[in-house]
Write an enzyme that holds these catalytic residues in place. Structure first.
Site, PDB file in Angstrom:
ATOM      1  N   HIS A  51      37.723 -37.801 -32.411  1.00  0.00           N
ATOM      2  CA  HIS A  51      39.256 -37.499 -32.528  1.00  0.00           C
ATOM      3  C   HIS A  51      39.435 -36.082 -31.996  1.00  0.00           C
ATOM      4  CE1 HIS A  51      36.928 -34.951 -35.761  1.00  0.00           C
ATOM      5  NE2 HIS A  51      38.172 -34.092 -35.919  1.00  0.00           N
ATOM      6  N   HIS A  60      41.534 -38.842 -41.466  1.00  0.00           N
ATOM      7  CA  HIS A  60      41.318 -37.203 -41.164  1.00  0.00           C
ATOM      8  C   HIS A  60      42.664 -36.712 -41.096  1.00  0.00           C
ATOM      9  CE1 HIS A  60      39.056 -33.806 -40.291  1.00  0.00           C
ATOM     10  NE2 HIS A  60      39.564 -33.949 -39.070  1.00  0.00           N
ATOM     11  N   ASP A 117      36.777 -28.738 -32.190  1.00  0.00           N
ATOM     12  CA  ASP A 117      35.183 -28.835 -32.466  1.00  0.00           C
ATOM     13  C   ASP A 117      34.579 -30.098 -32.240  1.00  0.00           C
ATOM     14  OD1 ASP A 117      36.803 -29.732 -34.714  1.00  0.00           O
ATOM     15  OD2 ASP A 117      35.082 -29.607 -35.817  1.00  0.00           O
ATOM     16  N   HIS A 118      35.583 -30.945 -31.475  1.00  0.00           N
ATOM     17  CA  HIS A 118      35.046 -32.316 -31.216  1.00  0.00           C
ATOM     18  C   HIS A 118      35.200 -32.530 -29.962  1.00  0.00           C
ATOM     19  CE1 HIS A 118      33.925 -33.703 -35.311  1.00  0.00           C
ATOM     20  NE2 HIS A 118      34.976 -32.581 -35.561  1.00  0.00           N
ATOM     21  N   HIS A 124      27.772 -31.554 -39.489  1.00  0.00           N
ATOM     22  CA  HIS A 124      29.227 -31.176 -39.673  1.00  0.00           C
ATOM     23  C   HIS A 124      29.465 -30.199 -40.833  1.00  0.00           C
ATOM     24  CE1 HIS A 124      33.583 -30.732 -39.430  1.00  0.00           C
ATOM     25  NE2 HIS A 124      33.382 -31.022 -38.082  1.00  0.00           N
TER      26      HIS A 124
HETATM   27 ZN   LIG Z   1      35.469 -31.308 -37.129  1.00  0.00          ZN
HETATM   28 ZN   LIG Z   2      38.554 -32.636 -37.592  1.00  0.00          ZN
END
Ligand SMILES: [Zn+2]
Ligand SMILES: [Zn+2]
Length: 241
Positions: free
Chosen positions: A28, A118, A32-33, A206
């Site tokens: 997604h 999410h 941070d991804h 994570h």
């Molecule tokens: Zn994350």
């Molecule tokens: Zn996230």
């Protein structure tokens, strides 16, 4: 490569797998991804990548790819001439995913995905990798998800995000705390999900909070162990399983 947060290219180099880059799967679009998505491609190319890389993830992956290549056009043009590299643009092949189901399949792996929960991210994915020797599922970021349980059914390894609720960020009752609680999974629920899915190994990953305040490996394990009797691993950078 599954997700490209800050520092991923350096860690791939440290793990000695940089030159094997073939597919990138993005769960997604949170920084941070995906923050190093373009950097990863650029550095792999600078390290002699000459073969195609397929990239997979929610929209707007194609536009992100195009804009990154555009942003880097000046550097790419000089290096192509100076260093005799093949153009990078045709090597990168983005594929946008909008729903759960089949993603790709080759001789080594079959990849499927599921939509997870999410908020407020419009499309967040979990991925399953079925290989000849074992099956591995990555939750991505998600609140407890029935779709993920279905995707992970009978897998050998489930890599699941984990939240340590007593140290969750934000003051109790604050908007930040509510967002964190609504969009992530407590370590206890990660254990419950591993049990429901019937996986052999649960890898916690994570971590929220990541470091501050510190949560010990034993505290992470305890939370999951109460609800899952299989093997549990506290996932750390550069770990091999
Ligand atoms: Zn994350
Ligand atoms: Zn996230």
């Amino acid at each position: 490569m599954i997700d490209c947060g800050d520092g991923v290219a350096r860690q791939m180099m440290a793990a000695g797998v940089f030159r094997t880059l073939r597919h990138v799967f993005i769960t997604h679009h949170h920084s941070d991804h995906n923050a190093d998505y373009g950097t990863l491609l650029l550095l792999a190319w600078g390290d002699d990548l000459k073969t195609p890389v397929d990239t997979w993830g929610p929209p707007p992956l194609s536009r992100m790819t195009k804009l990154f290549l555009e942003m880097s056009a000046a550097d790419l043009a000089v290096r192509e001439k100076d260093e005799g590299r093949p153009p990078l643009r045709p090597l990168v092949r983005p594929h946008e995913i909008r729903r759960g189901g089949a993603v790709m399949k080759d001789d080594l792996v079959t990849v499927t995905c599921a939509l997870v929960n999410h908020p407020l991210v419009p499309i967040a994915l979990a991925y399953r990798f079925d290989c000849p020797d074992r099956s591995i599922v990555f939750s991505g970021d998600t609140a407890p998800s029935d779709n993920l349980v279905a995707l992970a059914k009978g897998a050998d390894v489930l890599v699941h995000e984990a939240l340590y609720v007593p140290a969750a960020p934000g003051a109790p009752g604050s908007a930040l705390r509510k967002h964190i609680m609504d969009s992530h999974t407590s370590v206890e629920d990660a254990g419950r999900i591993a049990t429901r899915a019937g996986v052999k190994t649960l890898v916690l990953s994570h971590f929220v909070p990541a470091e501050n305040p510190p949560v010990s490996d034993e505290q992470w394990l305890e939370g999951a162990r109460a609800h899952f009797s299989g093997r549990i691993v506290v996932g750390r950078d550069l770990m091999e399983l």
